[in-house]
Motif scaffolding. Structure first.
Motif, PDB file in Angstrom:
ATOM      1  N   GLU A 154      11.201  10.348   2.785  1.00  0.00           N
ATOM      2  CA  GLU A 154      10.941  10.041   4.080  1.00  0.00           C
ATOM      3  C   GLU A 154       9.879  11.487   4.991  1.00  0.00           C
ATOM      4  O   GLU A 154       9.230  11.225   5.743  1.00  0.00           O
ATOM      5  N   ARG A 155      10.037  12.292   3.786  1.00  0.00           N
ATOM      6  CA  ARG A 155       9.311  13.356   3.887  1.00  0.00           C
ATOM      7  C   ARG A 155       7.530  12.589   3.787  1.00  0.00           C
ATOM      8  O   ARG A 155       6.912  13.102   4.644  1.00  0.00           O
ATOM      9  N   GLU A 156       7.791  12.529   2.410  1.00  0.00           N
ATOM     10  CA  GLU A 156       6.554  11.386   2.356  1.00  0.00           C
ATOM     11  C   GLU A 156       5.567  10.946   3.038  1.00  0.00           C
ATOM     12  O   GLU A 156       4.650  11.088   3.803  1.00  0.00           O
ATOM     13  N   VAL A 157       6.837  10.050   3.781  1.00  0.00           N
ATOM     14  CA  VAL A 157       6.670   9.066   4.738  1.00  0.00           C
ATOM     15  C   VAL A 157       5.791   9.565   5.963  1.00  0.00           C
ATOM     16  O   VAL A 157       5.258   9.487   6.620  1.00  0.00           O
ATOM     17  N   LEU A 158       6.510  10.484   6.614  1.00  0.00           N
ATOM     18  CA  LEU A 158       6.039  11.348   7.552  1.00  0.00           C
ATOM     19  C   LEU A 158       4.769  11.539   7.084  1.00  0.00           C
ATOM     20  O   LEU A 158       3.732  11.866   8.265  1.00  0.00           O
ATOM     21  N   SER A 159       4.497  12.100   6.201  1.00  0.00           N
ATOM     22  CA  SER A 159       2.734  13.054   6.293  1.00  0.00           C
ATOM     23  C   SER A 159       1.847  11.847   6.226  1.00  0.00           C
ATOM     24  O   SER A 159       0.786  12.160   7.478  1.00  0.00           O
ATOM     25  N   LEU A 160       2.112  10.703   5.537  1.00  0.00           N
ATOM     26  CA  LEU A 160       1.699   9.662   5.539  1.00  0.00           C
ATOM     27  C   LEU A 160       1.183   9.171   6.967  1.00  0.00           C
ATOM     28  O   LEU A 160       0.048   9.177   7.761  1.00  0.00           O
ATOM     29  N   VAL A 161       2.265   8.959   8.174  1.00  0.00           N
ATOM     30  CA  VAL A 161       1.961   8.867   9.447  1.00  0.00           C
ATOM     31  C   VAL A 161       0.796   9.057  10.166  1.00  0.00           C
ATOM     32  O   VAL A 161       0.035   9.407  11.273  1.00  0.00           O
ATOM     33  N   GLY A 162       1.806  11.144   9.213  1.00  0.00           N
ATOM     34  CA  GLY A 162       0.627  12.053   9.839  1.00  0.00           C
ATOM     35  C   GLY A 162      -1.011  11.321   9.944  1.00  0.00           C
ATOM     36  O   GLY A 162      -1.600  12.397  10.811  1.00  0.00           O
ATOM     37  N   THR A 163      -1.194  11.487   9.051  1.00  0.00           N
ATOM     38  CA  THR A 163      -2.439  11.170   8.379  1.00  0.00           C
ATOM     39  C   THR A 163      -3.337   9.842   9.181  1.00  0.00           C
ATOM     40  O   THR A 163      -4.799   9.641   8.778  1.00  0.00           O
ATOM     41  N   GLY A 164      -2.285   9.225  10.127  1.00  0.00           N
ATOM     42  CA  GLY A 164      -3.285   8.043  10.888  1.00  0.00           C
ATOM     43  C   GLY A 164      -2.813   6.322  10.055  1.00  0.00           C
ATOM     44  O   GLY A 164      -3.493   5.245  10.309  1.00  0.00           O
ATOM     45  N   MET A 165      -2.034   6.665   9.067  1.00  0.00           N
ATOM     46  CA  MET A 165      -1.809   5.325   8.214  1.00  0.00           C
ATOM     47  C   MET A 165      -1.120   4.703   8.594  1.00  0.00           C
ATOM     48  O   MET A 165       0.376   4.697   9.325  1.00  0.00           O
ATOM     49  N   THR A 166      -1.319   2.952   8.905  1.00  0.00           N
ATOM     50  CA  THR A 166      -0.143   1.505   9.553  1.00  0.00           C
ATOM     51  C   THR A 166       0.533   2.100   8.156  1.00  0.00           C
ATOM     52  O   THR A 166       1.151   2.365   7.299  1.00  0.00           O
ATOM     53  N   ASN A 167       1.350   0.884   8.380  1.00  0.00           N
ATOM     54  CA  ASN A 167       2.616   0.884   7.516  1.00  0.00           C
ATOM     55  C   ASN A 167       2.553  -0.026   6.266  1.00  0.00           C
ATOM     56  O   ASN A 167       2.766   0.109   4.968  1.00  0.00           O
ATOM     57  N   ASP A 168       1.649  -1.312   6.606  1.00  0.00           N
ATOM     58  CA  ASP A 168       0.811  -1.535   5.137  1.00  0.00           C
ATOM     59  C   ASP A 168       0.282   0.032   4.222  1.00  0.00           C
ATOM     60  O   ASP A 168       0.507  -0.563   3.243  1.00  0.00           O
ATOM     61  N   GLU A 169      -0.859   0.494   5.120  1.00  0.00           N
ATOM     62  CA  GLU A 169      -1.286   1.104   4.091  1.00  0.00           C
ATOM     63  C   GLU A 169      -0.076   1.786   3.381  1.00  0.00           C
ATOM     64  O   GLU A 169      -0.405   2.294   2.169  1.00  0.00           O
ATOM     65  N   ILE A 170       0.717   3.022   4.401  1.00  0.00           N
ATOM     66  CA  ILE A 170       1.522   3.759   3.024  1.00  0.00           C
ATOM     67  C   ILE A 170       2.653   2.994   2.464  1.00  0.00           C
ATOM     68  O   ILE A 170       2.917   3.192   1.038  1.00  0.00           O
ATOM     69  N   ALA A 171       3.107   1.668   2.927  1.00  0.00           N
ATOM     70  CA  ALA A 171       3.209   0.587   2.432  1.00  0.00           C
ATOM     71  C   ALA A 171       2.564   0.586   0.109  1.00  0.00           C
ATOM     72  O   ALA A 171       2.831   0.657  -0.840  1.00  0.00           O
ATOM     73  N   GLY A 172       1.648   0.971   0.313  1.00  0.00           N
ATOM     74  CA  GLY A 172      -0.230   0.453  -0.592  1.00  0.00           C
ATOM     75  C   GLY A 172       0.058   1.867  -1.467  1.00  0.00           C
ATOM     76  O   GLY A 172      -0.376   2.052  -2.383  1.00  0.00           O
ATOM     77  N   LYS A 173      -0.067   3.197  -0.568  1.00  0.00           N
ATOM     78  CA  LYS A 173       0.398   4.260  -1.363  1.00  0.00           C
ATOM     79  C   LYS A 173       1.431   4.041  -2.197  1.00  0.00           C
ATOM     80  O   LYS A 173       1.078   5.054  -3.585  1.00  0.00           O
ATOM     81  N   LEU A 174       2.424   4.051  -1.829  1.00  0.00           N
ATOM     82  CA  LEU A 174       3.768   4.542  -1.871  1.00  0.00           C
ATOM     83  C   LEU A 174       4.471   3.512  -3.194  1.00  0.00           C
ATOM     84  O   LEU A 174       5.813   3.588  -3.779  1.00  0.00           O
TER      85      LEU A 174
END
Length: 215
Positions: A154-174
């Motif tokens: 969740e901390r990892e996801v929060l940091s990615l939200v903070g950089t402006g990533m969408t859910n789809d981008e977060i999914a691809g990254k993780l």
């Protein structure tokens, strides 16, 4: 039916917004306010879904009114300039996003629907620009005890939200599904008592998880 309160000190601006929004199916303007204090009172009285809030008004301004809003309504800040000096502070105080006053009618209507559905009115590009422009001027990051409630993921996801990533981008990254990414975002919002994604962006910066240079 999406209930809307308009807050702007210019009657002509309110009249234009009212005519546009009342003409849309599923939308109704339930009240108009000429200043921030009146907006807070009317929001408590009418329990709207969305408040369109001018940032600069006499007496109580939109920034203070956003901070003092009762729980429930989602707030769209109206600004004259896209990167108004008060926008980041407004997001910190609970706004769900912002629009420039000369936005196209179709964009305004879509914005109201997006925010009413519980999403933040912040595109990834705008999020990145906001962080770069304003977060560097804010107070130095400080650790948040609330982050201790989050799992490592969740901390990892929060940091990615903070950089402006969408859910789809977060999914691809993780390497997860978009649905799983959305679930992590929702749980993080719940644990941190964040109203929406915009609040997560602020928390991510102020806790030090995200810094302007990273984006």
């Amino acid at each position: 039916m999406i209930k809307i309160v308009l807050a702007d000190d210019q009657a002509l601006v309110r009249a234009g917004f009212r005519a546009l929004l009342d003409a849309q199916p599923g939308m109704t303007v339930v009240a108009e306010a000429a200043d921030g204090a009146q907006a807070v009172r009317l929001a408590a009285e009418h329990e709207p879904d969305v408040v369109l809030m001018d940032i600069r008004m006499p007496g109580m301004d939109g920034l203070t009114a956003t901070r003092e809003m009762p729980p429930g309504p989602r707030i769209i800040i109206l600004t004259t300039f896209e990167l108004d000096e008060y926008v980041f502070e407004a997001l910190r105080n609970g706004a769900s996003g912002f629009l420039v006053k000369d936005t196209e009618p179709a964009e305004l209507i879509q914005a109201v629907r997006v925010v009413a559905d519980g999403d933040a009115l912040l595109s990834p590009g705008v999020t990145r620009r906001l962080i770069a422009e304003y977060a560097s001027r804010a107070k130095p990051p400080h650790p948040s005890q609330d982050l201790g409630m989050l799992t490592d993921r969740e901390r990892e996801v929060l940091s990615l939200v903070g950089t402006g990533m969408t859910n789809d981008e977060i999914a691809g990254k993780l390497f997860m599904s978009p649905a799983t990414a959305k679930t992590h975002v929702s749980r993080t919002m719940m644990k941190l008592h964040a109203r929406d994604r915009a609040q997560l962006v602020v928390i991510a910066y102020e806790s030090g998880l995200v810094r302007p240079g990273w984006v």
